[in-house]
Design a protein around this motif. Sequence first.
Motif, PDB file in Angstrom:
ATOM      1  N   HIS A  87     -11.077   1.549 -34.191  1.00 51.19           N
ATOM      2  CA  HIS A  87     -11.446   2.676 -35.049  1.00 51.19           C
ATOM      3  C   HIS A  87     -10.350   3.743 -35.136  1.00 51.19           C
ATOM      4  N   ASN A  88      -9.132   3.368 -34.809  1.00 55.22           N
ATOM      5  CA  ASN A  88      -7.950   4.240 -34.909  1.00 55.22           C
ATOM      6  C   ASN A  88      -8.008   5.471 -34.014  1.00 55.22           C
ATOM      7  N   TYR A  89      -8.567   5.319 -32.832  1.00 60.20           N
ATOM      8  CA  TYR A  89      -8.511   6.342 -31.789  1.00 60.20           C
ATOM      9  C   TYR A  89      -7.661   5.749 -30.673  1.00 60.20           C
ATOM     10  N   PRO A  90      -6.353   6.010 -30.733  1.00 63.31           N
ATOM     11  CA  PRO A  90      -5.464   5.344 -29.777  1.00 63.31           C
ATOM     12  C   PRO A  90      -5.692   5.804 -28.336  1.00 63.31           C
ATOM     13  N   ILE A  91      -5.543   4.865 -27.446  1.00 60.53           N
ATOM     14  CA  ILE A  91      -5.563   5.122 -26.013  1.00 60.53           C
ATOM     15  C   ILE A  91      -4.114   5.033 -25.560  1.00 60.53           C
ATOM     16  N   THR A  92      -3.663   6.009 -24.797  1.00 64.09           N
ATOM     17  CA  THR A  92      -2.282   6.033 -24.348  1.00 64.09           C
ATOM     18  C   THR A  92      -1.951   4.738 -23.623  1.00 64.09           C
ATOM     19  N   PRO A  93      -0.929   4.025 -24.096  1.00 63.29           N
ATOM     20  CA  PRO A  93      -0.596   2.759 -23.456  1.00 63.29           C
ATOM     21  C   PRO A  93      -0.117   2.939 -22.021  1.00 63.29           C
ATOM     22  N   GLY A  94       0.486   4.084 -21.721  1.00 63.27           N
ATOM     23  CA  GLY A  94       0.902   4.347 -20.355  1.00 63.27           C
ATOM     24  C   GLY A  94      -0.303   4.646 -19.485  1.00 63.27           C
ATOM     25  N   GLU A  95      -0.272   4.217 -18.259  1.00 60.92           N
ATOM     26  CA  GLU A  95      -1.384   4.412 -17.356  1.00 60.92           C
ATOM     27  C   GLU A  95      -1.064   5.554 -16.405  1.00 60.92           C
ATOM     28  N   LYS A  96      -2.029   6.404 -16.154  1.00 58.36           N
ATOM     29  CA  LYS A  96      -1.869   7.500 -15.209  1.00 58.36           C
ATOM     30  C   LYS A  96      -2.359   7.013 -13.850  1.00 58.36           C
ATOM     31  N   ALA A  97      -1.450   6.856 -12.939  1.00 60.57           N
ATOM     32  CA  ALA A  97      -1.822   6.327 -11.624  1.00 60.57           C
ATOM     33  C   ALA A  97      -2.522   7.400 -10.791  1.00 60.57           C
ATOM     34  N   HIS A  98      -3.539   7.011 -10.119  1.00 58.23           N
ATOM     35  CA  HIS A  98      -4.294   7.849  -9.192  1.00 58.23           C
ATOM     36  C   HIS A  98      -4.559   6.952  -8.001  1.00 58.23           C
ATOM     37  N   PRO A  99      -4.558   7.470  -6.814  1.00 59.88           N
ATOM     38  CA  PRO A  99      -4.732   6.582  -5.661  1.00 59.88           C
ATOM     39  C   PRO A  99      -5.910   5.618  -5.829  1.00 59.88           C
ATOM     40  N   GLY A 100      -5.597   4.354  -5.986  1.00 58.78           N
ATOM     41  CA  GLY A 100      -6.611   3.319  -6.105  1.00 58.78           C
ATOM     42  C   GLY A 100      -7.230   3.170  -7.483  1.00 58.78           C
ATOM     43  N   GLU A 101      -6.807   3.959  -8.476  1.00 60.04           N
ATOM     44  CA  GLU A 101      -7.410   3.891  -9.807  1.00 60.04           C
ATOM     45  C   GLU A 101      -6.350   3.988 -10.897  1.00 60.04           C
ATOM     46  N   VAL A 102      -6.709   3.545 -12.090  1.00 56.04           N
ATOM     47  CA  VAL A 102      -5.854   3.674 -13.268  1.00 56.04           C
ATOM     48  C   VAL A 102      -6.671   4.387 -14.336  1.00 56.04           C
ATOM     49  N   PHE A 103      -6.075   5.391 -14.981  1.00 52.22           N
ATOM     50  CA  PHE A 103      -6.740   6.158 -16.027  1.00 52.22           C
ATOM     51  C   PHE A 103      -6.019   5.934 -17.349  1.00 52.22           C
ATOM     52  N   TYR A 104      -6.794   5.821 -18.448  1.00 51.46           N
ATOM     53  CA  TYR A 104      -6.240   5.696 -19.791  1.00 51.46           C
ATOM     54  C   TYR A 104      -6.649   6.922 -20.584  1.00 51.46           C
ATOM     55  N   ARG A 105      -5.681   7.569 -21.225  1.00 49.13           N
ATOM     56  CA  ARG A 105      -5.926   8.829 -21.930  1.00 49.13           C
ATOM     57  C   ARG A 105      -6.275   8.582 -23.386  1.00 49.13           C
ATOM     58  N   GLY A 106      -7.300   9.311 -23.875  1.00 45.42           N
ATOM     59  CA  GLY A 106      -7.673   9.270 -25.280  1.00 45.42           C
ATOM     60  C   GLY A 106      -8.141  10.645 -25.715  1.00 45.42           C
ATOM     61  N   GLN A 107      -8.476  10.766 -26.985  1.00 44.54           N
ATOM     62  CA  GLN A 107      -9.000  12.018 -27.532  1.00 44.54           C
ATOM     63  C   GLN A 107     -10.158  11.711 -28.458  1.00 44.54           C
ATOM     64  N   PRO A 109     -12.763  12.933 -31.726  1.00 40.11           N
ATOM     65  CA  PRO A 109     -12.390  13.369 -33.079  1.00 40.11           C
ATOM     66  C   PRO A 109     -11.936  14.828 -33.185  1.00 40.11           C
ATOM     67  N   GLU A 110     -12.342  15.692 -32.255  1.00 37.55           N
ATOM     68  CA  GLU A 110     -11.923  17.093 -32.290  1.00 37.55           C
ATOM     69  C   GLU A 110     -10.724  17.374 -31.389  1.00 37.55           C
ATOM     70  N   GLY A 111     -10.189  16.349 -30.750  1.00 40.99           N
ATOM     71  CA  GLY A 111      -9.012  16.523 -29.909  1.00 40.99           C
ATOM     72  C   GLY A 111      -9.309  16.751 -28.438  1.00 40.99           C
ATOM     73  N   ASN A 112     -10.581  16.702 -28.032  1.00 40.56           N
ATOM     74  CA  ASN A 112     -10.903  16.826 -26.612  1.00 40.56           C
ATOM     75  C   ASN A 112     -10.341  15.621 -25.869  1.00 40.56           C
ATOM     76  N   VAL A 113      -9.582  15.887 -24.826  1.00 45.34           N
ATOM     77  CA  VAL A 113      -8.961  14.821 -24.046  1.00 45.34           C
ATOM     78  C   VAL A 113      -9.987  14.211 -23.096  1.00 45.34           C
ATOM     79  N   PHE A 114      -9.918  12.894 -22.949  1.00 38.67           N
ATOM     80  CA  PHE A 114     -10.733  12.216 -21.939  1.00 38.67           C
ATOM     81  C   PHE A 114      -9.896  11.118 -21.306  1.00 38.67           C
ATOM     82  N   TYR A 115     -10.283  10.728 -20.117  1.00 40.66           N
ATOM     83  CA  TYR A 115      -9.672   9.601 -19.429  1.00 40.66           C
ATOM     84  C   TYR A 115     -10.737   8.558 -19.152  1.00 40.66           C
ATOM     85  N   LEU A 116     -10.385   7.302 -19.333  1.00 35.03           N
ATOM     86  CA  LEU A 116     -11.270   6.193 -18.978  1.00 35.03           C
ATOM     87  C   LEU A 116     -10.756   5.570 -17.692  1.00 35.03           C
ATOM     88  N   CYS A 117     -11.659   5.259 -16.816  1.00 31.50           N
ATOM     89  CA  CYS A 117     -11.314   4.514 -15.614  1.00 31.50           C
ATOM     90  C   CYS A 117     -12.464   3.557 -15.312  1.00 31.50           C
TER      91      CYS A 117
END
Length: 119
Positions: A87-107, A109-117
């Motif tokens: 649906h054209n809501y890109p998830i940052t291809p780079g992964e944000k490392a956190h001890p023991g977890e990986v987070f993917y950044r997205g936004q 429709p209003e630009g609120n940032v979220f991370y998926l893990c």
Amino acid sequence: MTNVRPGSGVLIRVANLDMQRIFYRELLMLGDPVVDSAFWVEFAAPDGTRIILEKSEAAYLEHEVSATTLVLATPLQEKIRKELELHNYPITPGEKAHPGEVFYRGQDPEGNVFYLCTL
């Protein structure tokens, strides 16, 4: 309306509650809200926390640089990432490392940032 147990959660102020309700329900796969009104929509996250969308007309809201960021831990991470990209809501291809977890950044429709893990 369904009763919601008290607990931790995040409140996100949004301008277009109807559009955001659909995004969080459908694309972030949170399902039907447990509270659904014209000014407040509340979802039960997979980990038991609450995600609350509150309608706000505040002109000062700067969503992309907000001090609050949603971290959504979900077993559906890969499925959600594919749906967002479809649906054209890109998830940052780079992964944000956190001890023991990986987070993917997205936004949303209003630009609120979220991370998926992964839950």
